[in-house]
Every structure is written in structure tokens, then in C-alpha cells.
Design an enzyme around this catalytic site. Structure first.
Site, PDB file in Angstrom:
ATOM      1  N   THR A 254      48.714  40.680  45.106  1.00  0.00           N
ATOM      2  CA  THR A 254      49.025  39.522  44.252  1.00  0.00           C
ATOM      3  C   THR A 254      48.495  39.655  42.819  1.00  0.00           C
ATOM      4  O   THR A 254      49.260  39.603  41.861  1.00  0.00           O
ATOM      5  CB  THR A 254      48.463  38.239  44.892  1.00  0.00           C
ATOM      6  OG1 THR A 254      47.086  38.446  45.207  1.00  0.00           O
ATOM      7  CG2 THR A 254      49.208  37.894  46.175  1.00  0.00           C
TER       8      THR A 254
ATOM      9  N   LYS B 122      34.253  43.640  47.838  1.00  0.00           N
ATOM     10  CA  LYS B 122      34.629  44.062  49.190  1.00  0.00           C
ATOM     11  C   LYS B 122      33.716  45.213  49.617  1.00  0.00           C
ATOM     12  O   LYS B 122      32.551  45.007  49.906  1.00  0.00           O
ATOM     13  CB  LYS B 122      36.105  44.473  49.226  1.00  0.00           C
ATOM     14  CG  LYS B 122      37.072  43.287  49.249  1.00  0.00           C
ATOM     15  CD  LYS B 122      37.277  42.691  47.905  1.00  0.00           C
ATOM     16  CE  LYS B 122      38.491  41.800  47.819  1.00  0.00           C
ATOM     17  NZ  LYS B 122      38.638  41.195  46.492  1.00  0.00           N
TER      18      LYS B 122
ATOM     19  N   ARG C 157      49.328  34.897  54.220  1.00  0.00           N
ATOM     20  CA  ARG C 157      49.778  36.088  53.510  1.00  0.00           C
ATOM     21  C   ARG C 157      51.256  36.260  53.820  1.00  0.00           C
ATOM     22  O   ARG C 157      51.686  37.168  54.505  1.00  0.00           O
ATOM     23  CB  ARG C 157      48.999  37.346  53.956  1.00  0.00           C
ATOM     24  CG  ARG C 157      47.514  37.295  53.712  1.00  0.00           C
ATOM     25  CD  ARG C 157      47.082  37.655  52.301  1.00  0.00           C
ATOM     26  NE  ARG C 157      47.391  36.668  51.293  1.00  0.00           N
ATOM     27  CZ  ARG C 157      46.986  36.793  50.019  1.00  0.00           C
ATOM     28  NH1 ARG C 157      46.300  37.826  49.609  1.00  0.00           N
ATOM     29  NH2 ARG C 157      47.298  35.872  49.139  1.00  0.00           N
TER      30      ARG C 157
HETATM   31  C1  P70 Z   1      41.192  39.098  49.160  1.00  0.00           C
HETATM   32  C2  P70 Z   1      40.673  39.287  47.755  1.00  0.00           C
HETATM   33  C3  P70 Z   1      41.192  40.882  46.043  1.00  0.00           C
HETATM   34  C4  P70 Z   1      41.768  42.144  45.617  1.00  0.00           C
HETATM   35  C5  P70 Z   1      42.272  43.066  46.565  1.00  0.00           C
HETATM   36  C6  P70 Z   1      42.851  44.265  46.121  1.00  0.00           C
HETATM   37  C7  P70 Z   1      43.407  45.255  47.079  1.00  0.00           C
HETATM   38  C8  P70 Z   1      42.412  43.679  43.894  1.00  0.00           C
HETATM   39  C9  P70 Z   1      41.848  42.463  44.268  1.00  0.00           C
HETATM   40  C10 P70 Z   1      41.373  41.536  43.198  1.00  0.00           C
HETATM   41  C11 P70 Z   1      40.675  38.016  46.931  1.00  0.00           C
HETATM   42  C12 P70 Z   1      42.025  37.448  46.766  1.00  0.00           C
HETATM   43  C13 P70 Z   1      42.733  37.706  45.604  1.00  0.00           C
HETATM   44  C14 P70 Z   1      44.017  37.179  45.461  1.00  0.00           C
HETATM   45  C15 P70 Z   1      44.567  36.439  46.476  1.00  0.00           C
HETATM   46  C16 P70 Z   1      43.842  36.147  47.608  1.00  0.00           C
HETATM   47  C17 P70 Z   1      42.581  36.666  47.748  1.00  0.00           C
HETATM   48  N1  P70 Z   1      41.370  40.390  47.180  1.00  0.00           N
HETATM   49  N2  P70 Z   1      42.890  44.529  44.801  1.00  0.00           N
HETATM   50  O1  P70 Z   1      40.791  38.103  49.777  1.00  0.00           O
HETATM   51  O2  P70 Z   1      39.988  41.535  43.162  1.00  0.00           O
HETATM   52  O3  P70 Z   1      39.363  39.183  43.788  1.00  0.00           O
HETATM   53  O4  P70 Z   1      37.706  40.741  42.747  1.00  0.00           O
HETATM   54  O5  P70 Z   1      39.550  39.810  41.398  1.00  0.00           O
HETATM   55  O6  P70 Z   1      42.243  42.809  47.872  1.00  0.00           O
HETATM   56  O7  P70 Z   1      41.940  39.939  49.668  1.00  0.00           O
HETATM   57  P1  P70 Z   1      39.103  40.244  42.746  1.00  0.00           P
END
Ligand code: P70
Length: 472
Positions: A138, A271, A395
Site C-alpha cells: 500500500t 518489523k 487486506r
Molecule cells: C504492516 C505495516 C508496513 C510496510 C511493509 C512493507 C513490506 C513498507 C511498509 C511501510 C504497517 C502498515 C502500513 C500500511 C498499511 C497497513 C499497515 N507495513 N513495506 O502492518 O513501513 O509502516 O514503517 O511506514 O509491510 O504490514 P512503515
């Protein structure tokens, strides 16, 4: 009375049990709620689990992001914060850890992953260029689009099939990528956006063979390859487990080898890196680094803190070293897999094979009576919360958003509800409670009604959207 012989989990699975390589020094008490309290809380949250107060939640599986438990050594590191505006010693410690474990030369800290995505997208994408990647994420796609890029999904078809047992469902389909390059020309490709354990596909890994071939393909066309390293340590575990020739290599060795095929990476350190806040960008090219560290001062902060306190960088440097330990990652993924094994055994539809950070419930199969525009995955998240106070995350279609051109929803093949497991936080007993609640909701699936969206924000709508139950 029949005599019942209790069995440990390991015995039930015909193996010796394993346990976490840590013990608990401090606890955070949880609050339990009644069904009535949950009905009220969920209604106030517009049936969106993102809008619940965490005090209203019992077991919080919304995300594994920033929700991990830090170790005593990381907490001790917090006391070593050097809060100098410039040149904090914690930055140099972080830089050293990243060079050692990820192998990149130059580092720019950011406040979290999307801060890093913003910078790399602004600098590496020219308006109208394509950004091929192994399924969208996203925030990643949004920043690529805001920079004028056009995201193109070039992941294997198997990734869109929750039943496919392909061991590396995160792999890039090199033929799809070649076809895009042949059609548009290499100069129209900004870079390849590769993610370790693909989040939206169910935490599915990329093989070493795939990144090796991808590197060669990129070299043939002079295209850069950047990695979303957010869950790359987890990806290394699957390579160790599944790919020929890697069983005897350590997680740290595999991680470094994989990153070595890429030109740089961005990271949500919330993470894998075991911190509550933080992110980074790391590249090998000096000129690119100079541009990135110049832009970081506009949006995040000086290039030696990037929106973080010195103490945050210290905790991250220590967390990085802890995160690549084989025993840590084995028990982390082992816990996710334990929950997955229970649900699979009970015939509950989940994405297979179980990935690194979460169990993804297949909401389409829970609720065949619902159309996708009735938000099956959002419905399932709401039902789970009502049943037991467990918080999960949609999701599916709500997360996918709208096509900017047509204004219509994107209709993703995967309509999933994610049970995301924080690192080092919950016990096996918590997993049992979760599994039983999922089963209760599954058993009641026949009479469940869908939702309609009554408020829709413009950006990343799933975070703040509100829903109402459809009348029966
Ligand atoms: C999640 C979180 C963050 C995320 C990631 C990957 C593969 C970049 C990011 C961004 C938080 C989240 C973010 C958007 C929608 C829902 C949840 N994923 N790449 O829960 O990182 O959050 O530190 O800006 O999974 O999967 P950040």
C-alpha cells in the site's frame, strides 16, 4: 471415565518441542472485555479495526509493525542515546550494523519505512516511468504513484492463488518483467521494486535463485534493483529451509548474500529490526546517496538522525544484530506456523504455505455469500473482534483502494484478513485462544452479513474508512 494422556505440542506433532530463546522479565497486563463492550466499541469504530482503541483489544494482531518486545539490551541501549543534533554516535553504530549485516555502503535513517519510500521514490522515479514489483504494498505503491510512477505487478501468478503450495510465491516472474521491458523500453523502467517476504501475498518469500537471475536480467538492461528489506530476515529463513545449498548457511550469511544482488534497500525497521519506531535507506552508489541525504533534511531531519532520537537508532543497531540470530528467527516463524498448523488441521481456509509474519484467513471462502464489494475480509475482522477481542487487519478490497484513472475499486484476487504476530510478545497459549476464536467465527459463517462503506478517505482509505452492516 476415560483416561486422557496430556501431550506437549511437540509430541502431538511427533517431534521434540522447541521454545523461545528468551525469558520474560516484565509483563504488560491485558484487559478483557465483554461481548457488549465490544459491540459498542466496534460500532464507535465504524466497524474498522484500525479505529478501535487498543484498550478495547485483548490480543492485538493488527500488525507486527512497531509492536515487538525489545530486549533488555535494547532497553539498556535506549539509555545510551546521544541526542546531539548532528553526528550522534548512535548513528555510527547503526551504520556499522547495517554494513555488517545487510552489506550496503551508505545509510540514511528515516522515521519509518514510508519516510524511506518517499525519498527513494522522489529521487529514482521520473514522471511516467514504470516501477515493476513483486505485488504492490500500500504505502510503497502510493509513494511510487505520487512520484509519477506507474506500478506494474510482475509477481508469479501463483502468488495470487491462496491454495498454491509454491515454496517461493514471492518470486518475480522474469518473463513478465522481460515483456514489460520489451514493450516499453528499459529507459521507461525507473527500477525494479523487489520485496522480501511479500506482505500482501501472505508473507511469501523470494528465492536466492530468483534474485540472482533478476540481477542478471537488470544488468543486461541497465536497470537498478532496489529491495524492500522490511521482512528480509524472515525471507532468509525460508531460503535456509527450502532452497538447495542453504541449509547449512546462517541467516546472517543468507541475508547478506541476498542483499548483495541489489543496489540498495529501504526498510521499515519496525518489523524485522525489533524496534518500536524507525526506518532506513541504504545504497551502494555515492551519487544517489548524496541526493538521498540531501532530500532527507527536507522531510525527515538531518542525515544523521532522519526523524529519530539517538536512542531509537541505538535500539535499532542492537535489534539488527538480535534479529539475524538463527534461534530467534526459527522461534519467531515457528510460532506463526504453529497457529497456521492448528487452523489448517481444522479445515479453516488460510493462505498456504504459511508465511513469515502472519496467518492470512481467506475471507472469500469464509463468506461465499458475500460479493467483494460487501467487504468480506473487513467483515471477518469485525466478527473476530466481536467474538473474542482479537484485532486483525483487512487486506482485501478496502486496502486495495481505487484506480486513479477509472475511479472504480481495485478488485484484488486476494480477499484476506491478516492475523499478524508481533515478535517476542505473545505465548503459545495466546495462539490457542486465537485459533479457537477463528474456529468459532468460521463455524458461524453461514449467517454472517456483509458491510457497506459509509466514509472513504482519499489516501490509504482502509486506515480511516467507516462501515455499516448491510441489512439482512
Ligand atoms: C504492516 C505495516 C508496513 C510496510 C511493509 C512493507 C513490506 C513498507 C511498509 C511501510 C504497517 C502498515 C502500513 C500500511 C498499511 C497497513 C499497515 N507495513 N513495506 O502492518 O513501513 O509502516 O514503517 O511506514 O509491510 O504490514 P512503515
Amino acid at each position: 471415565m476415560t483416561h486422557h494422556t496430556p501431550k506437549t505440542m511437540g509430541q502431538q506433532f511427533g517431534r521434540r518441542s522447541w521454545a523461545e530463546p528468551w525469558k520474560i522479565k516484565m509483563v504488560e497486563r491485558l484487559r478483557m472485555t465483554t461481548r457488549e463492550e465490544r459491540e459498542k466499541a466496534l460500532a464507535e469504530a465504524g466497524l474498522n479495526t484500525f479505529l478501535l482503541k487498543s484498550d478495547e483489544v485483548y490480543i492485538d494482531l493488527l500488525t507486527d509493525s512497531g509492536t515487538s518486545a525489545m530486549s533488555d539490551e535494547q532497553w539498556a541501549g535506549m539509555m545510551l542515546g546521544d541526542e546531539a543534533y548532528a553526528g550522534s554516535r548512535n548513528f555510527y553504530h547503526l551504520e556499522e550494523a547495517l554494513r555488517k549485516y545487510y552489506g550496503y555502503k551508505y545509510v540514511v535513517p528515516t522515521h519509518q519505512g514510508r519516510g524511506a519510500e518517499h525519498l527513494i521514490s522522489q529521487i529514482a522515479i521520473k514522471k511516467g516511468q514504470y516501477v515493476p514489483g513483486n505485488m504492490y504494498f500500500t504505502t510503497t505503491r502510493l509513494h511510487q504513484e505520487l512520484a509519477g510512477g506507474i506500478f506494474v505487478d510482475v509477481i508469479l501468478d501463483e502468488a495470487h492463488d491462496p491454495g498454491s503450495l509454491h515454496p517461493f510465491k514471492g518470486n518475480i516472474d522474469l518473463a513478465k518483467l522481460e515483456a514489460l521491458i520489451a514493450r516499453e523500453g528499459a529507459e521507461k523502467i525507473a527500477y525494479v521494486s523487489l520485496a522480501g517476504t511479500v506482505n500482501m501475498a501472505g508473507g511469501q518469500p523470494v528465492s536466492m535463485e530468483n534474485v540472482r537471475e533478476l540481477r542478471a536480467l537488470c544488468d543486461r538492461h541497465g536497470i537498478k534493483l532496489y529491495l524492500d528489506a522490511t521482512r528480509m530476515v524472515e525471507n532468509a529463513f525460508f531460503i535456509q529451509e527450502r532452497e538447495e545449498g542453504y541449509a547449512k548457511k546462517s541467516i546472517a550469511e543468507i541475508l547478506k548474500e541476498f542483499c548483495g544482488f541489489t543496489d540498495g534497500a529501504w526498510m521499515s525497521a519496525k518489523k524485522d529490526n525489533l524496534v518500536n519506531i524507525g526506518g532506513w535507506l541504504a545504497v551502494n552508489d555515492w551519487t544517489l546517496f548524496e541526493e538521498l541525504r540531501n532530500l532527507v533534511v527536507v522531510y525527515e531531519g538531518l542525515h544523521t538522525y532522519g526523524g529519530l532520537a539517538g536512542r531509537d537508532m541505538e535500539a535499532m543497531a542492537i535489534g539488527i544484530a538480535e534479529s539475524v540470530e538463527d534461534a530467534h528467527i526459527r522461534s519467531r516463524i515457528g510460532q506463526v506456523r504453529y497457529l497456521g498448523e492448528l487452523l489448517t488441521d481444522w479445515g479453516i481456509p488460510i493462505v498456504q504455505p504459511v508465511g513469515g509474519h502472519a496467518i492470512f484467513l481467506n475471507a472469500r471462502e469464509f463468506y461465499p455469500q458475500l460479493k467483494q464489494v460487501e467487504f468480506p475480509a473487513q467483515t471477518l475482522a469485525a466478527e473476530l473482534y466481536l467474538d473474542s477481542g482479537i484485532r486483525s487487519m483487512e487486506r482485501g478490497i478496502a486496502s486495495a483502494g481505487r484506480d486513479a484513472k477509472t475511479g472504480d475499486h481495485y478488485y484484488p484476487k486476494l480477499e484476506l484478513t491478516r492475523l499478524t504476530i508481533p515478535r517476542r510478545v505473545y505465548t503459545q497459549a495466546h495462539m490457542d485462544v486465537v485459533a479457537e476464536s477463528v474456529k468459532a467465527v468460521f463455524d458461524a459463517r453461514g449467517t454472517t452479513r456483509g458491510l457497506k462503506m459509509i466514509y472513504e478517505p482519499k489516501y490509504l482509505r482502509f486506515f480511516q474508512a467507516r462501515f455499516e452492516r448491510l441489512a439482512g
